[in-house]
Enzyme design. Structure first.
Site, PDB file in Angstrom:
ATOM      1  N   LYS A 105      72.276  90.674  47.352  1.00 35.70           N
ATOM      2  CA  LYS A 105      73.482  90.859  46.481  1.00 35.70           C
ATOM      3  C   LYS A 105      72.767  90.948  45.093  1.00 35.70           C
ATOM      4  O   LYS A 105      73.396  91.489  44.229  1.00 35.70           O
ATOM      5  CB  LYS A 105      74.527  89.818  46.745  1.00 35.70           C
ATOM      6  CG  LYS A 105      75.883  90.238  46.419  1.00 35.70           C
ATOM      7  CD  LYS A 105      76.855  89.281  47.002  1.00 35.70           C
ATOM      8  CE  LYS A 105      78.290  89.706  46.381  1.00 35.70           C
ATOM      9  NZ  LYS A 105      78.932  88.500  46.940  1.00 35.70           N
ATOM     10  N   GLU A 121      66.008  60.563  52.009  1.00 33.34           N
ATOM     11  CA  GLU A 121      67.330  60.796  51.398  1.00 33.34           C
ATOM     12  C   GLU A 121      68.421  60.108  52.317  1.00 33.34           C
ATOM     13  O   GLU A 121      67.832  59.118  53.413  1.00 33.34           O
ATOM     14  CB  GLU A 121      67.539  62.373  51.361  1.00 33.34           C
ATOM     15  CG  GLU A 121      66.480  63.029  50.542  1.00 33.34           C
ATOM     16  CD  GLU A 121      66.708  64.477  50.285  1.00 33.34           C
ATOM     17  OE1 GLU A 121      68.012  64.969  50.096  1.00 33.34           O
ATOM     18  OE2 GLU A 121      65.895  65.262  50.233  1.00 33.34           O
ATOM     19  N   HIS A 132      77.923  67.773  48.012  1.00 36.82           N
ATOM     20  CA  HIS A 132      76.997  66.932  47.793  1.00 36.82           C
ATOM     21  C   HIS A 132      77.476  65.962  46.842  1.00 36.82           C
ATOM     22  O   HIS A 132      78.258  66.052  45.789  1.00 36.82           O
ATOM     23  CB  HIS A 132      75.940  67.811  47.078  1.00 36.82           C
ATOM     24  CG  HIS A 132      74.433  67.071  46.922  1.00 36.82           C
ATOM     25  ND1 HIS A 132      74.463  66.001  45.906  1.00 36.82           N
ATOM     26  CD2 HIS A 132      73.398  67.531  47.542  1.00 36.82           C
ATOM     27  CE1 HIS A 132      72.948  65.522  46.194  1.00 36.82           C
ATOM     28  NE2 HIS A 132      72.622  66.436  47.103  1.00 36.82           N
ATOM     29  N   ARG A 147      76.245  61.828  53.362  1.00 36.51           N
ATOM     30  CA  ARG A 147      76.738  62.616  52.247  1.00 36.51           C
ATOM     31  C   ARG A 147      78.176  62.482  52.161  1.00 36.51           C
ATOM     32  O   ARG A 147      78.997  62.261  51.211  1.00 36.51           O
ATOM     33  CB  ARG A 147      76.182  64.012  51.934  1.00 36.51           C
ATOM     34  CG  ARG A 147      74.895  64.334  51.652  1.00 36.51           C
ATOM     35  CD  ARG A 147      74.693  65.688  51.541  1.00 36.51           C
ATOM     36  NE  ARG A 147      73.095  65.702  51.231  1.00 36.51           N
ATOM     37  CZ  ARG A 147      72.382  66.612  50.893  1.00 36.51           C
ATOM     38  NH1 ARG A 147      72.838  67.827  51.482  1.00 36.51           N
ATOM     39  NH2 ARG A 147      71.271  66.356  50.528  1.00 36.51           N
ATOM     40  N   HIS A 191      78.553  72.266  48.223  1.00 34.71           N
ATOM     41  CA  HIS A 191      77.124  72.386  48.465  1.00 34.71           C
ATOM     42  C   HIS A 191      76.747  73.100  49.656  1.00 34.71           C
ATOM     43  O   HIS A 191      75.622  74.027  49.544  1.00 34.71           O
ATOM     44  CB  HIS A 191      76.476  70.960  48.499  1.00 34.71           C
ATOM     45  CG  HIS A 191      74.889  70.898  48.619  1.00 34.71           C
ATOM     46  ND1 HIS A 191      74.160  71.429  47.555  1.00 34.71           N
ATOM     47  CD2 HIS A 191      74.021  70.289  49.556  1.00 34.71           C
ATOM     48  CE1 HIS A 191      72.849  71.120  47.868  1.00 34.71           C
ATOM     49  NE2 HIS A 191      72.782  70.646  48.970  1.00 34.71           N
ATOM     50  N   ARG A 250      75.843  67.972  57.574  1.00 29.53           N
ATOM     51  CA  ARG A 250      74.247  68.290  57.610  1.00 29.53           C
ATOM     52  C   ARG A 250      73.657  66.969  57.212  1.00 29.53           C
ATOM     53  O   ARG A 250      73.857  66.394  55.888  1.00 29.53           O
ATOM     54  CB  ARG A 250      73.927  69.312  56.998  1.00 29.53           C
ATOM     55  CG  ARG A 250      72.565  69.537  56.800  1.00 29.53           C
ATOM     56  CD  ARG A 250      72.277  71.003  56.157  1.00 29.53           C
ATOM     57  NE  ARG A 250      72.441  71.398  54.907  1.00 29.53           N
ATOM     58  CZ  ARG A 250      71.880  70.590  53.924  1.00 29.53           C
ATOM     59  NH1 ARG A 250      70.772  69.890  53.822  1.00 29.53           N
ATOM     60  NH2 ARG A 250      72.372  70.697  52.720  1.00 29.53           N
ATOM     61  N   SER A 304      68.273  71.429  55.890  1.00 30.01           N
ATOM     62  CA  SER A 304      68.591  73.280  55.936  1.00 30.01           C
ATOM     63  C   SER A 304      67.570  74.129  55.758  1.00 30.01           C
ATOM     64  O   SER A 304      67.579  75.202  56.419  1.00 30.01           O
ATOM     65  CB  SER A 304      69.659  73.384  54.691  1.00 30.01           C
ATOM     66  OG  SER A 304      68.949  72.785  53.434  1.00 30.01           O
TER      67      SER A 304
HETATM   68  C1  SIN Z   1      69.186  67.576  47.527  1.00 27.09           C
HETATM   69  O1  SIN Z   1      68.004  67.351  47.118  1.00 27.09           O
HETATM   70  O2  SIN Z   1      69.893  66.608  47.520  1.00 27.09           O
HETATM   71  C2  SIN Z   1      69.574  68.652  48.291  1.00 27.09           C
HETATM   72  C3  SIN Z   1      68.696  68.615  49.551  1.00 27.09           C
HETATM   73  C4  SIN Z   1      69.579  69.094  50.685  1.00 27.09           C
HETATM   74  O3  SIN Z   1      70.754  69.711  50.585  1.00 27.09           O
HETATM   75  O4  SIN Z   1      69.302  68.770  51.846  1.00 27.09           O
END
Ligand code: SIN
Length: 428
Positions: A35, A113, A230, A271, A334, A369, A374
């Site tokens: 797009k 993370e 996020h 998250r 996000h 997620r 992703s």
């Molecule tokens: C991030 O770097 O926090 C995003 C990575 C994600 O969305 O998995």
């Protein structure tokens, strides 16, 4: 109105669309449209990294982390499939030229993370998505069987009377001209829905076009309300896309603090939990943001400058020196866990229509997620879709295209409002 005929039409040029194109045999005549510009996909924006099964002993714990983050609504077979194929996917990216951070001994470096019980994320500074997707794009541009066409909006999918997907109606954003592309197989890789939200980390042009068109034709979709926020985007009064402060910053030790400078949540919870805690804190304080202190990152200035140069630079541009002060952060839309229902090969409920990446819902993410799953999910299931197409896919229908020009025009009118409102470019 023009017409074109292709073996495969891929709508979307992010990591999923490109990886699908790259795994189709060279004999297939493939058109990939997107797009915006060729680099305007959320895959380019991904910061933190991409998960990989660290070693065989990690399999159960990676599975459990993904399931727990997803509130156990994930499809276990899909999760296991993703984990099983993760290492070969990273190896393949390396073969494409993608550079991941390495330890001094040359081994891959792993970061962590939220909701991961151990470090299992490989990364390229704080721009992993750009590193991966730009290499895929370069490879696709080098293939003679793949044509990439930017600034092209899908305005509708085309179906035969028997219900087979036979292509899509595409609009050239600059000239407004409509082309009906008839294709043996059509792949939806149109990304997520962030452009529909006032505050999102996504490109504004991402308005769920694939899901919208699929729904309009009765193609099965799931969990349209499963939208991930996020926890940490840089607070800004301005309009437009929100800048992500990668979760790996928290994985490396950054702390969320309230107005009194005190921690109020375990930063490495899933998250949705961290987002809820931030919102509750903002409510208590009557504030539009909380603060993220990057001074507690392990390795201090050296780590910040080596691992997170883009974040340090962007914060400086916005007037914040992360080495000396906390920065204001706020949750923003996000990721979209719902989407067009697809199986392990990206097949949808409609013959000859595939859905991959954020557009699809194959059950891998469940209700929420797990961070850095992703890109991995997008690459693996896009490749599997390509393999399915190459192997013949679903039995070919015998139906001929039966929409009249008048019917197509009616579809176009219906979607025009959304298309004209959202088709604009933006720059970082
Ligand atoms: C991030 O770097 O926090 C995003 C990575 C994600 O969305 O998995």
């Amino acid at each position: 109105m023009k017409t074109e005929f292709r073996e495969v039409l891929i709508i979307g040029a992010g990591a999923a669309g490109l990886n699908c194109a790259l795994h189709l045999p060279g004999r297939e005549d493939v058109l990939v449209v997107c797009k915006g510009g060729l680099k305007e996909s959320d895959s380019f924006l991904a910061q933190g990294g991409i998960c990989v099964l660290h070693d065989e002993n990690d399999a159960e714990s990676y599975f459990e982390d993904t399931m727990r983050a997803g509130h156990y609504e994930n499809d276990p077979d899909t999760v296991r499939c993703m984990i099983r194929h993760s290492r070969e996917t990273i190896d393949e990216l390396i073969a494409f030229g993608v550079r991941f951070a390495r330890e001094e001994n040359g081994e891959l470096a792993y970061t962590r993370e939220g909701a991961h019980s151990r470090p299992r994320i490989v990364f390229h500074a704080d721009c992993t998505g750009k590193e991966i997707t730009s290499h895929l794009l370069r490879a696709a541009l080098g293939r003679t069987n793949i044509e990439l066409r930017p600034d092209t909006t899908m305005v509708d999918l085309l179906f035969s009377a028997e219900g087979d997907c036979v292509g899509a109606a595409l609009r050239d954003n600059r000239s407004g001209e409509i082309t009906l592309v008839y294709a043996g197989n059509t792949v939806l890789a149109t990304g997520g829905v962030g452009g529909l939200f006032p505050h999102s980390t996504n490109y504004r042009i991402l308005t769920g076009d694939g899901v919208g068109a699929a729904l309009a034709h009765g193609v099965a979709a799931d969990h349209l309300d499963y939208v991930q926020f996020h926890p940490t985007t840089l607070y800004s009064r301005g309009r437009g896309r929100r800048f992500l402060i990668s979760e790996s910053v928290r994985g490396e030790g950054a702390q969320l603090i309230n107005a009194a400078g005190e921690r109020f949540v375990d930063e490495l919870l899933p998250r949705d939990v961290v987002t809820a805690a931030i919102r509750a804190q903002m409510k208590r304080e009557g504030s539009d943001f909380v603060r993220l202190d990057l001074r507690t990152v392990r390795g201090g200035q050296q780590t910040l400058e080596r691992h997170f140069p883009g974040i340090v630079r962007r914060c400086r541009k916005e007037g914040y020196d992360v080495l000396n002060e906390p920065i204001p952060v706020v949750p923003a839309q996000h990721y979209f866990m719902g989407g067009v229902r697809s199986d392990l090969s990206g097949r949808t409920s409609a013959p000859h229509l595939y859905a991959v990446g954020e557009t699809c819902c194959n059950g891998v993410h469940g209700k929420n997620r797990l961070a850095s799953n992703s890109l991995l999910e997008a690459l693996i299931f896009a490749r599997r879709a390509a393999e399915d197409i190459a192997a013949g896919g679903r039995a070919k229908g015998t139906a001929q295209w039966n929409y009249t020009k008048k019917e197509v025009a009616a579809f176009l009118k219906e979607r025009k409002k959304l298309v004209t409102r959202e088709t604009h470019h933006e720059s970082e």
